[in-house]
Design a protein around this motif. Sequence first.
Motif, PDB file in Angstrom:
ATOM      1  N   ARG A   1       0.962  -1.290  -0.042  1.00  0.00           N
ATOM      2  CA  ARG A   1      -0.053   0.071   0.073  1.00  0.00           C
ATOM      3  C   ARG A   1       0.823   1.262  -0.126  1.00  0.00           C
ATOM      4  O   ARG A   1       1.934   1.296   0.517  1.00  0.00           O
TER       5      ARG A   1
ATOM      6  N   ASN B   1      -4.436   3.834   0.001  1.00  0.00           N
ATOM      7  CA  ASN B   1      -4.811   2.630  -0.250  1.00  0.00           C
ATOM      8  C   ASN B   1      -4.225   2.048  -1.635  1.00  0.00           C
ATOM      9  O   ASN B   1      -4.326   0.848  -2.266  1.00  0.00           O
ATOM     10  N   GLU B   2      -3.821   2.810  -2.583  1.00  0.00           N
ATOM     11  CA  GLU B   2      -2.956   2.474  -3.910  1.00  0.00           C
ATOM     12  C   GLU B   2      -2.130   1.468  -3.674  1.00  0.00           C
ATOM     13  O   GLU B   2      -1.467   1.605  -2.629  1.00  0.00           O
TER      14      GLU B   2
ATOM     15  N   THR C   1      -0.375   7.761  -9.200  1.00  0.00           N
ATOM     16  CA  THR C   1      -1.727   7.471  -8.365  1.00  0.00           C
ATOM     17  C   THR C   1      -2.878   8.610  -8.363  1.00  0.00           C
ATOM     18  O   THR C   1      -3.705   8.649  -7.649  1.00  0.00           O
TER      19      THR C   1
ATOM     20  N   ASN D   1       1.663   1.852 -10.167  1.00  0.00           N
ATOM     21  CA  ASN D   1       0.377   1.570  -9.386  1.00  0.00           C
ATOM     22  C   ASN D   1      -0.361   0.388 -10.027  1.00  0.00           C
ATOM     23  O   ASN D   1      -0.693   0.495 -11.002  1.00  0.00           O
TER      24      ASN D   1
ATOM     25  N   PRO E   1      -3.448  -2.162 -10.308  1.00  0.00           N
ATOM     26  CA  PRO E   1      -4.702  -2.679  -9.769  1.00  0.00           C
ATOM     27  C   PRO E   1      -5.002  -3.995  -9.508  1.00  0.00           C
ATOM     28  O   PRO E   1      -4.360  -4.802  -9.658  1.00  0.00           O
ATOM     29  N   ASP E   2      -5.946  -4.291  -8.401  1.00  0.00           N
ATOM     30  CA  ASP E   2      -6.352  -5.331  -7.853  1.00  0.00           C
ATOM     31  C   ASP E   2      -6.811  -6.322  -8.770  1.00  0.00           C
ATOM     32  O   ASP E   2      -6.745  -7.521  -8.833  1.00  0.00           O
TER      33      ASP E   2
ATOM     34  N   SER F   1     -10.328   1.188 -10.836  1.00  0.00           N
ATOM     35  CA  SER F   1      -9.353   0.349  -9.922  1.00  0.00           C
ATOM     36  C   SER F   1      -9.632   1.234  -8.442  1.00  0.00           C
ATOM     37  O   SER F   1      -9.479   0.320  -7.661  1.00  0.00           O
ATOM     38  N   ARG F   2      -9.964   2.300  -8.392  1.00  0.00           N
ATOM     39  CA  ARG F   2     -10.139   2.888  -6.982  1.00  0.00           C
ATOM     40  C   ARG F   2     -11.263   2.583  -6.439  1.00  0.00           C
ATOM     41  O   ARG F   2     -11.419   2.021  -5.205  1.00  0.00           O
TER      42      ARG F   2
ATOM     43  N   ARG G   1     -11.029  -1.371  -5.440  1.00  0.00           N
ATOM     44  CA  ARG G   1      -9.684  -1.839  -4.453  1.00  0.00           C
ATOM     45  C   ARG G   1     -10.092  -2.423  -3.223  1.00  0.00           C
ATOM     46  O   ARG G   1     -10.688  -1.729  -2.701  1.00  0.00           O
TER      47      ARG G   1
ATOM     48  N   SER H   1     -15.185  -2.762   1.991  1.00  0.00           N
ATOM     49  CA  SER H   1     -14.750  -3.412   0.954  1.00  0.00           C
ATOM     50  C   SER H   1     -15.783  -3.479  -0.072  1.00  0.00           C
ATOM     51  O   SER H   1     -16.871  -3.817   0.263  1.00  0.00           O
TER      52      SER H   1
ATOM     53  N   GLY I   1     -11.255  -7.501  -9.242  1.00  0.00           N
ATOM     54  CA  GLY I   1     -10.109  -7.678  -8.379  1.00  0.00           C
ATOM     55  C   GLY I   1      -9.978  -9.194  -7.790  1.00  0.00           C
ATOM     56  O   GLY I   1     -10.538 -10.123  -8.610  1.00  0.00           O
TER      57      GLY I   1
END
Length: 755
Positions: free
Chosen positions: A33, A57-58, A80, A417, A419-420, A465-466, A469, A500, A507
């Motif tokens: 993170r 949280n990125e 980010t 950065n 992504p999940d 992505s955000r 996450r 979450s 993800g």
Amino acid sequence: MSFLPLLLVICNYSTRVVPDTTVHVTYTTRAARASVVIGDLSKLTKIKLETTPQTGNEVLIISVNDVPLAEVMGRVAAVTSGLWKQDGSVYRLIADPKQRAIEEKADFEERVGRVARGIKTLESNYKKKVGAFNETVLKAKAAFDKSTTHKGATNGVVAAVPSGAAGTPTKAPPSPALVSARLNLTLSNDELILGLVKGISPASLAEIRQRERRVFSTSPTRVQRALGPESVDVINRFVQRHNELISTLPTVPLPSMAGLSPEDAATVIRARRMRTSRLEDAYKALLVMTTRSAGDENGFGALVHLYDSKGNLIFSITGTVPAPASDGDSPEDGPGQDESDKPGDAKKKETPIEYSPDSKALLTAMPGRSGNPNRLKVSPELRRMLFQPVQYDPLSYAETDEILGFAKFVNKPVIANIPDSYGGLGDQEECSVEDIGQQLKDGDVISLLPDDSFVLIKPSEPVRSRNVRADRTALGNLMRAAQEKLIPSLDDFAEFAVESPDPSLGGFVDNYFNILIPGCSTGVAYDMDDWDVLRFFGHCSTELRSQLLSGTKIAIGSLASTQREDVERIIYGSNADIELEGTVHADKAFYAGMLRSATGSNGFDFRSEVTEVAPNGPPADGVVEFQLHHLPFASPIAEETDPYLATWDVLRAEDIASLQLLRQDKEESADNPDTPPPFAKLRIGDQCEVTISFHLTPQVVTRAELRDHRISSNSAIFSEKNLPLEFQRQIAASLDNMLKDGTMSIPGNGQVIKP
């Protein structure tokens, strides 16, 4: 192109000493993170660096050698979508409002483009059907003329007469007139959906986000939207054309009603007549658009309801509106590899990625490559790491090696950065450097930012992505509960849901549920589309949960604002499923399936549409009610180094019955070699089914079900063959039902049709 060395907002602290960001940094980290990575850089440089909740949280991967801190900071901000704000002696990484607004706008415009392409595709498909109409009718005419069994047919109605050597009755092919009428009915239905959808702007449809449902109406309530200005003409033309075509069709015999209750038989007759009878003038029309993943290739589900002046449903039709990502054009070449390196080229280079021992162990242990598809065979140490996602990020294994390996190959420092959706316990295979280059060029998940000196990687869809996450701290708490309790409780799972996003939207968390965390997969703890129900349960205070679980009914109007927002998402969401209380049916499953097939809903009037029943939002005088039902479940016991996948850790009676059915069927056993043999050691636990009912009126309710699992490590151990007698009775009953109706329950997947 040179990159800006530092994105910085200087606040009003000119009299203070400005930290020296020219200090050089040598630093490498696996995926972690941003809050952790920035903390490391702060300790390394003795300069106070911090993140905020919007940036912390990125997930970053960094490898730099003797690089000025200012250059690192600037590039971290770039990947980010952030900027650095100086607050005295502290530099704080905050969200860049301008950049994120640009990304939000681009994300929305991309969805609008997909919807617009989808409407064009819908119109193109309709025109193709119209173009094929004459050819189909001509083929029907040729078949009809060739047949000797149509003699005596009149008015387009085909009469079957004996033919063949033994005089066996042979059904004649349909007449051209009948084929034409049926095709025209289909085209008329398609034209209705197309005409109504075209009257709505692509931007309005693009506003429908994941898991949402929007209703457009000729006379909208407060929670509905208006259909386009041409909608009334579109509907009137449809009704006129429909009635003209219906008058040319023969009367079709009703199906057999044997075995149906009088109520169910009446429902079948009504559903059939609704599709085959002339229509009255429509008093009100609804177009219901739903999506599970708004703007993606799956597009939208479309449902049209026509009502008479009394609110009775007189016609219903369903369809889909696609939302393709592109018009099918090939992507242009981008950074990564040259033409000779394209996949499929005989001369493609294969430069191997240097995977860490943990990454290699995890890749080879995944189901499908471990030699046992029902287990994840890893060392106790690696398993311990997997259960600490805060300290060892889920993207810190093969995903990190691939990014670092690509940067090493091109001989550049890297700041990424990730992504999940890039990985995390998926069905991964080892990649080459060229594979990663191609992924960056394609830009489907990760993309390169232009920079002459660095490999800068950013999520291709930063907004998505955000939004998807996973919260690592919440995930860590859930996994710790799994270790302490064997299976997390519903309370544990709901607390994770509060923090979450829904794992099914993207993800890696879905993989963690199915592989590592028992009792949490879809179909075990909750049903598909019920994430908001979990969040509602999680937002209920301990006192409110206790009241509801004890049977107390709670008024919707008395709920806290967060809980009311959850209720609104539940009852108006894509999974909105209204039931009418007080109806009597011998086979509720058959009745519900038949109704949904015939009408797209659960009834024949406006009460089956939630935006009509609750036209101004969730009714304050509606109530929430919990009902509990306890059943046993079994959980397999395996060695610590060879545990079963989490999917198998909760086996209900219907799950064990399905496995036994598969094992008994030799053909199915051959087709499903992954079916586990009878379990030698099982613990018995208690499953509490919590049915949550939202009563919108005394007669109208929508329900969802959550399941709480409790099991003790000291409970008695049984084999599958000597389970407690009551459990065996339940398994036998489930097996009998499956043999009758042809369905089975696969752990973690709910009901499926028996192969």
